[in-house]
Design an enzyme around this catalytic site. Structure first.
Site, PDB file in Angstrom:
ATOM      1  N   HIS A 133      43.403  51.184  47.244  1.00  0.00           N
ATOM      2  CA  HIS A 133      42.814  49.911  46.807  1.00  0.00           C
ATOM      3  C   HIS A 133      43.912  48.911  46.445  1.00  0.00           C
ATOM      4  O   HIS A 133      44.559  49.024  45.403  1.00  0.00           O
ATOM      5  CB  HIS A 133      41.877  50.167  45.618  1.00  0.00           C
ATOM      6  CG  HIS A 133      41.201  48.936  45.120  1.00  0.00           C
ATOM      7  ND1 HIS A 133      40.837  48.740  43.813  1.00  0.00           N
ATOM      8  CD2 HIS A 133      40.808  47.815  45.780  1.00  0.00           C
ATOM      9  CE1 HIS A 133      40.265  47.560  43.679  1.00  0.00           C
ATOM     10  NE2 HIS A 133      40.245  46.973  44.865  1.00  0.00           N
ATOM     11  N   ASN A 188      38.486  48.008  38.390  1.00  0.00           N
ATOM     12  CA  ASN A 188      37.195  47.321  38.332  1.00  0.00           C
ATOM     13  C   ASN A 188      36.281  47.853  37.232  1.00  0.00           C
ATOM     14  O   ASN A 188      35.381  47.156  36.782  1.00  0.00           O
ATOM     15  CB  ASN A 188      36.503  47.371  39.688  1.00  0.00           C
ATOM     16  CG  ASN A 188      37.138  46.376  40.631  1.00  0.00           C
ATOM     17  OD1 ASN A 188      37.542  45.302  40.211  1.00  0.00           O
ATOM     18  ND2 ASN A 188      37.254  46.737  41.891  1.00  0.00           N
ATOM     19  N   SER A 221      36.693  48.840  46.649  1.00  0.00           N
ATOM     20  CA  SER A 221      37.023  48.620  45.243  1.00  0.00           C
ATOM     21  C   SER A 221      36.091  49.410  44.351  1.00  0.00           C
ATOM     22  O   SER A 221      36.246  49.400  43.147  1.00  0.00           O
ATOM     23  CB  SER A 221      36.931  47.135  44.934  1.00  0.00           C
ATOM     24  OG  SER A 221      35.733  46.611  45.427  1.00  0.00           O
ATOM     25  N   GLU A 240      45.857  50.989  43.751  1.00  0.00           N
ATOM     26  CA  GLU A 240      45.138  52.066  43.095  1.00  0.00           C
ATOM     27  C   GLU A 240      44.893  53.130  44.164  1.00  0.00           C
ATOM     28  O   GLU A 240      44.394  52.799  45.235  1.00  0.00           O
ATOM     29  CB  GLU A 240      43.798  51.479  42.633  1.00  0.00           C
ATOM     30  CG  GLU A 240      43.266  52.005  41.381  1.00  0.00           C
ATOM     31  CD  GLU A 240      41.987  51.277  40.949  1.00  0.00           C
ATOM     32  OE1 GLU A 240      41.465  51.682  39.940  1.00  0.00           O
ATOM     33  OE2 GLU A 240      41.507  50.329  41.597  1.00  0.00           O
TER      34      GLU A 240
HETATM   35  N1  CAA Z   1      50.911  35.470  49.905  1.00  0.00           N
HETATM   36  C1  CAA Z   1      52.220  35.381  49.581  1.00  0.00           C
HETATM   37  N2  CAA Z   1      52.656  34.825  48.440  1.00  0.00           N
HETATM   38  C2  CAA Z   1      51.739  34.286  47.595  1.00  0.00           C
HETATM   39  C3  CAA Z   1      50.362  34.328  47.861  1.00  0.00           C
HETATM   40  C4  CAA Z   1      49.962  34.955  49.089  1.00  0.00           C
HETATM   41  N3  CAA Z   1      48.668  35.057  49.427  1.00  0.00           N
HETATM   42  N4  CAA Z   1      49.694  33.745  46.843  1.00  0.00           N
HETATM   43  C5  CAA Z   1      50.624  33.359  45.947  1.00  0.00           C
HETATM   44  N5  CAA Z   1      51.861  33.680  46.394  1.00  0.00           N
HETATM   45  C6  CAA Z   1      53.126  33.528  45.677  1.00  0.00           C
HETATM   46  C7  CAA Z   1      53.564  32.110  45.521  1.00  0.00           C
HETATM   47  O1  CAA Z   1      54.322  31.683  46.611  1.00  0.00           O
HETATM   48  C8  CAA Z   1      54.401  32.183  44.240  1.00  0.00           C
HETATM   49  O2  CAA Z   1      55.690  32.698  44.538  1.00  0.00           O
HETATM   50  P1  CAA Z   1      56.948  32.491  43.528  1.00  0.00           P
HETATM   51  O3  CAA Z   1      56.605  33.207  42.257  1.00  0.00           O
HETATM   52  O4  CAA Z   1      58.074  33.118  44.261  1.00  0.00           O
HETATM   53  O5  CAA Z   1      57.066  31.016  43.324  1.00  0.00           O
HETATM   54  C9  CAA Z   1      53.686  33.210  43.409  1.00  0.00           C
HETATM   55  O6  CAA Z   1      52.933  33.997  44.331  1.00  0.00           O
HETATM   56  C10 CAA Z   1      52.796  32.559  42.396  1.00  0.00           C
HETATM   57  O7  CAA Z   1      51.875  31.694  43.074  1.00  0.00           O
HETATM   58  P2  CAA Z   1      51.564  30.187  42.667  1.00  0.00           P
HETATM   59  O8  CAA Z   1      52.782  29.554  42.074  1.00  0.00           O
HETATM   60  O9  CAA Z   1      50.918  29.534  43.834  1.00  0.00           O
HETATM   61  O10 CAA Z   1      50.408  30.250  41.603  1.00  0.00           O
HETATM   62  P3  CAA Z   1      50.255  31.126  40.316  1.00  0.00           P
HETATM   63  O11 CAA Z   1      51.531  31.206  39.546  1.00  0.00           O
HETATM   64  O12 CAA Z   1      49.033  30.572  39.680  1.00  0.00           O
HETATM   65  O13 CAA Z   1      49.940  32.560  40.860  1.00  0.00           O
HETATM   66  C11 CAA Z   1      48.400  34.234  41.437  1.00  0.00           C
HETATM   67  C12 CAA Z   1      48.856  32.824  41.696  1.00  0.00           C
HETATM   68  C13 CAA Z   1      49.500  35.212  41.832  1.00  0.00           C
HETATM   69  C14 CAA Z   1      47.177  34.464  42.301  1.00  0.00           C
HETATM   70  C15 CAA Z   1      48.098  34.380  39.897  1.00  0.00           C
HETATM   71  O14 CAA Z   1      47.243  33.368  39.498  1.00  0.00           O
HETATM   72  C16 CAA Z   1      47.486  35.700  39.546  1.00  0.00           C
HETATM   73  O15 CAA Z   1      48.198  36.694  39.387  1.00  0.00           O
HETATM   74  N6  CAA Z   1      46.133  35.733  39.358  1.00  0.00           N
HETATM   75  C17 CAA Z   1      45.393  36.941  39.045  1.00  0.00           C
HETATM   76  C18 CAA Z   1      45.230  37.733  40.278  1.00  0.00           C
HETATM   77  C19 CAA Z   1      44.433  38.981  40.046  1.00  0.00           C
HETATM   78  O16 CAA Z   1      44.028  39.319  38.946  1.00  0.00           O
HETATM   79  N7  CAA Z   1      44.191  39.693  41.128  1.00  0.00           N
HETATM   80  C20 CAA Z   1      43.405  40.879  41.076  1.00  0.00           C
HETATM   81  C21 CAA Z   1      42.022  40.512  41.466  1.00  0.00           C
HETATM   82  S1  CAA Z   1      40.991  41.912  41.359  1.00  0.00           S
HETATM   83  C22 CAA Z   1      41.231  42.693  42.785  1.00  0.00           C
HETATM   84  O17 CAA Z   1      41.890  42.286  43.692  1.00  0.00           O
HETATM   85  C23 CAA Z   1      40.544  43.973  42.854  1.00  0.00           C
HETATM   86  C24 CAA Z   1      39.099  43.965  43.205  1.00  0.00           C
HETATM   87  O18 CAA Z   1      38.643  44.966  43.696  1.00  0.00           O
HETATM   88  C25 CAA Z   1      38.190  42.863  42.903  1.00  0.00           C
END
Ligand code: CAA
Length: 281
Positions: A139, A189, A118, A151
């Protein structure tokens, strides 16, 4: 053409990356030094596939089919036949360099070596291999099966062909690509970690409670999670490692990690994965 993909590291990102490649028809070999970590990753992949099937996002039959395409190993030499490898081990530069040096000697010539780093420079990772033109940054975002973005980072020596082949894979996984030059933090990031770090400073300075900081950002700027919840989700050790890459890479004090973040990592309060971070799980 890419048929077999190697994934190195069976953590949070590695299991998601193995999941999507196998889901879209690739044979996957996932490698980790710890058998327990591999077992946990396979269980997580199955759980997430079942969740997708239950929601109707994928056909029920795809669960078994996808699992059938994934093999796991604790021997890096088993990755010899892969056409494409994605490294997703812990975010420590020395570890990544060591792995790429070794991987380069194992994987057949012509195969592309990608890193899910990342923030660590792709150019530096590429420099320890004998195929810097075939090394690229790929990424993924967490959770990998859900997040649309990959990315793609071109190192100083990454060839046009390597870039084109990687872009094709992103499309095959039905994801979207954002292309970044190789500078600390790339795009996501570079912007995300200073925001999270600033939220931690706001907590540290007593501006507001963790709940109100998250509520403010979640409801006030339409983010799915507030920045402190997101930090717990990413892992505070990873957030700190990336913050240090920005700080060291740019030599600019505006990127200095908040002392509270450092203290929490020292305490082992790493967020969701350790059961405790800004919140308790
Ligand atoms: N695998 C498969 N499906 C998943 C899953 C997984 N690990 N996690 C969640 N889902 C699915 C759920 O089944 C649900 O599906 P539907 O829309 O079909 O119902 C959907 O994703 C939404 O999940 P939830 O209803 O459980 O919960 P939510 O609406 O709160 O969503 C989330 C969860 C998708 C994680 C949401 O909170 C989100 O988008 N959060 C921000 C995530 C983010 O910013 N990620 C980037 C992090 S930074 C990074 O990764 C880079 C780095 O280098 C640090």
């Amino acid at each position: 053409m890419v048929k077999t993909v190697g994934v190195l590291g069976a953590g949070q990102m590695g299991n998601g990356i193995a999941h999507v490649f196998a889901q879209f028809g690739y044979q996957v070999i996932i490698y980790d030094i710890a058998q327990a970590q591999l077992d946990k990753a396979l269980a997580t992949i199955r759980q997430n596939l079942e969740r997708q099937a239950k929601k109707g996002a994928i056909a029920e039959s795809l669960v078994a089919e996808t699992m059938g395409r994934i093999r796991s190993t604790t021997e890096m030499s088993d990755l010899a036949p892969v056409d494409f490898a994605v490294e997703a081990v812990t975010e420590f530069e020395q570890l990544k360099l060591e792995i790429f040096r070794k991987l380069d000697g194992i994987v057949q010539p012509g195969a592309i070596l990608a890193s899910n780093t990342s923030s660590i420079p792709i150019t530096k990772i590429a420099s320890v291999t004998k195929r810097p033109d075939q090394v690229i940054g790929m990424h993924f975002m967490n959770p990998v099966p859900v997040m649309k973005l990959v990315e793609v980072i071109r190192g100083h020596a990454t060839s046009d062909e390597t870039f084109a082949r990687t872009s094709e894979l992103v499309a095959k996984l039905e994801k979207e690509m954002a292309v970044s030059q190789d500078y600390p933090g790339f795009i996501v990031n570079r912007v995300l970690i200073p925001m999270i770090n600033e939220a931690i400073f706001a907590l540290y300075e007593g501006i507001a409670t963790a709940e109100d900081i998250d509520k403010g950002m979640k409801l006030g700027t339409n983010q799915p999670m507030g920045p402190l919840t997101l930090a717990d989700f990413i892992g505070l050790d990873t957030v700190l490692a990336i913050a240090n890459v920005l700080y060291d890479g740019f030599k600019d004090p505006k990127y200095r990690p908040c002392p509270l973040l450092v203290k929490m990592v020292n305490a082992g309060h790493l967020g969701r994965k350790s059961g405790r971070g800004f919140y308790t799980y």
